[in-house]
Write an enzyme that holds these catalytic residues in place. Structure first.
Site, short mmCIF file in Angstrom:
data_model
loop_
_atom_site.label_atom_id
_atom_site.label_comp_id
_atom_site.label_asym_id
_atom_site.label_seq_id
_atom_site.Cartn_x
_atom_site.Cartn_y
_atom_site.Cartn_z
N HIS A 22 0.84 -1.20 0.00
CA HIS A 22 0.00 0.00 0.00
C HIS A 22 0.88 1.25 0.00
O HIS A 22 1.79 1.37 0.80
CB HIS A 22 -0.90 -0.01 1.24
CG HIS A 22 -1.73 1.21 1.37
ND1 HIS A 22 -1.48 2.15 2.33
CD2 HIS A 22 -2.76 1.66 0.64
CE1 HIS A 22 -2.36 3.12 2.20
NE2 HIS A 22 -3.15 2.84 1.18
N ASP A 30 6.65 5.63 -21.23
CA ASP A 30 6.65 5.56 -22.68
C ASP A 30 8.04 5.15 -23.20
O ASP A 30 8.99 5.01 -22.41
CB ASP A 30 6.15 6.86 -23.31
CG ASP A 30 7.02 8.07 -23.05
OD1 ASP A 30 8.25 7.92 -22.82
OD2 ASP A 30 6.49 9.20 -23.10
N ASP A 64 -4.87 3.59 -4.75
CA ASP A 64 -4.93 4.09 -3.39
C ASP A 64 -6.09 5.08 -3.23
O ASP A 64 -6.24 5.99 -4.04
CB ASP A 64 -3.61 4.79 -3.05
CG ASP A 64 -3.40 5.03 -1.58
OD1 ASP A 64 -4.40 5.10 -0.82
OD2 ASP A 64 -2.24 5.15 -1.16
N MET A 74 3.02 13.07 -16.27
CA MET A 74 4.06 14.09 -16.32
C MET A 74 3.46 15.31 -17.02
O MET A 74 3.00 15.22 -18.16
CB MET A 74 5.28 13.58 -17.09
CG MET A 74 6.41 14.61 -17.18
SD MET A 74 7.73 14.09 -18.30
CE MET A 74 8.42 12.70 -17.44
N TYR A 111 10.56 12.47 -12.53
CA TYR A 111 11.76 11.64 -12.53
C TYR A 111 12.16 11.25 -11.11
O TYR A 111 12.53 10.10 -10.86
CB TYR A 111 12.93 12.35 -13.21
CG TYR A 111 12.76 12.58 -14.70
CD1 TYR A 111 12.05 11.71 -15.51
CD2 TYR A 111 13.33 13.69 -15.30
CE1 TYR A 111 11.91 11.93 -16.87
CE2 TYR A 111 13.20 13.93 -16.66
CZ TYR A 111 12.49 13.04 -17.44
OH TYR A 111 12.35 13.26 -18.79
N TYR A 129 4.27 12.47 -23.94
CA TYR A 129 3.75 12.54 -22.58
C TYR A 129 2.93 11.29 -22.23
O TYR A 129 1.86 11.36 -21.67
CB TYR A 129 2.93 13.82 -22.37
CG TYR A 129 3.81 15.05 -22.35
CD1 TYR A 129 4.44 15.45 -21.17
CD2 TYR A 129 4.02 15.81 -23.49
CE1 TYR A 129 5.25 16.56 -21.14
CE2 TYR A 129 4.83 16.94 -23.47
CZ TYR A 129 5.45 17.31 -22.30
OH TYR A 129 6.26 18.42 -22.26
N ASN A 131 3.59 8.96 -20.01
CA ASN A 131 4.04 8.40 -18.74
C ASN A 131 2.94 8.55 -17.68
O ASN A 131 2.32 9.59 -17.57
CB ASN A 131 5.31 9.12 -18.27
CG ASN A 131 6.38 9.06 -19.32
OD1 ASN A 131 6.81 7.99 -19.72
ND2 ASN A 131 6.80 10.21 -19.80
#
Length: 140
Positions: A22, A30, A64, A74, A111, A129, A131
Site C-alpha cells: 500500500h 513511454d 490508493d 508528467m 523523474y 507525454y 508516462n
C-alpha cells in the site's frame, strides 16, 4: 497461462505488482522515458502501447483511496505550454483506464518520484507525454 488474467501480465509483472505494498508507486513509461537511468526495477514491454498496458495493470491493481491523486501524468514542460501544445491525447485515455482524474507532476519531480517507485514498466508507447504514475491501494 492463467484463466482470467490479461495475457500482458507476465509472471514477472504479476510478481512485482503482488510484491508492492500500500502506497508503493508504479510507473508505466513511454518508449522515450529514461527508464534505465531512473528505475530501481524495470520491466520492458516494447511492443505494447501505454493505454493497453494500463488496461492490463488496472485489471488487477487497486488504486490508493487515501491520497488525493493516485494516478498522475508528467505535466507539459513550460516550453511546450509556451508553444501552445494541447493536452496530450493519451491523458483522457489514461483517465478512463484508471477511473479517476489525473494529477500532473512537473517533469523533474516525475523523474524523482520514479527513482523511488517500486517498479517501472517501460512500454513501446511513442505518443508524447505517455508516462503514468500509479499509487497502489489495498484490496478490501
Amino acid at each position: 497461462m492463467l484463466k482470467g488474467v490479461d495475457k500482458l501480465l507476465t509472471g514477472d509483472i504479476l510478481k512485482a505488482l503482488c510484491d508492492m505494498g500500500h502506497g508503493d508507486e508504479l510507473v508505466i513509461a513511454d518508449a522515450n522515458f529514461p527508464a534505465e537511468e531512473v528505475a530501481r526495477r524495470l520491466i520492458r514491454v516494447p511492443g505494447i502501447d501505454g493505454v493497453r498496458m494500463t488496461q492490463a495493470v488496472m485489471s488487477v491493481f487497486p488504486l490508493d483511496t487515501y491520497v488525493r491523486t493516485p494516478a498522475c501524468v508528467m505535466d507539459l514542460t513550460e516550453g511546450d505550454k509556451a508553444k501552445g501544445m494541447q493536452e496530450p491525447v493519451l491523458w483522457p485515455m489514461y483517465a478512463r483506464c484508471v477511473g479517476a482524474d489525473l494529477g500532473k507532476i512537473e517533469r523533474y519531480e516525475f523523474y524523482e518520484r520514479t527513482r523511488r517507485a517500486f517498479l517501472v514498466i517501460q512500454t513501446g508507447e511513442e505518443r508524447q507525454y505517455g508516462n503514468l504514475l500509479l499509487t497502489k491501494g489495498v484490496v478490501l
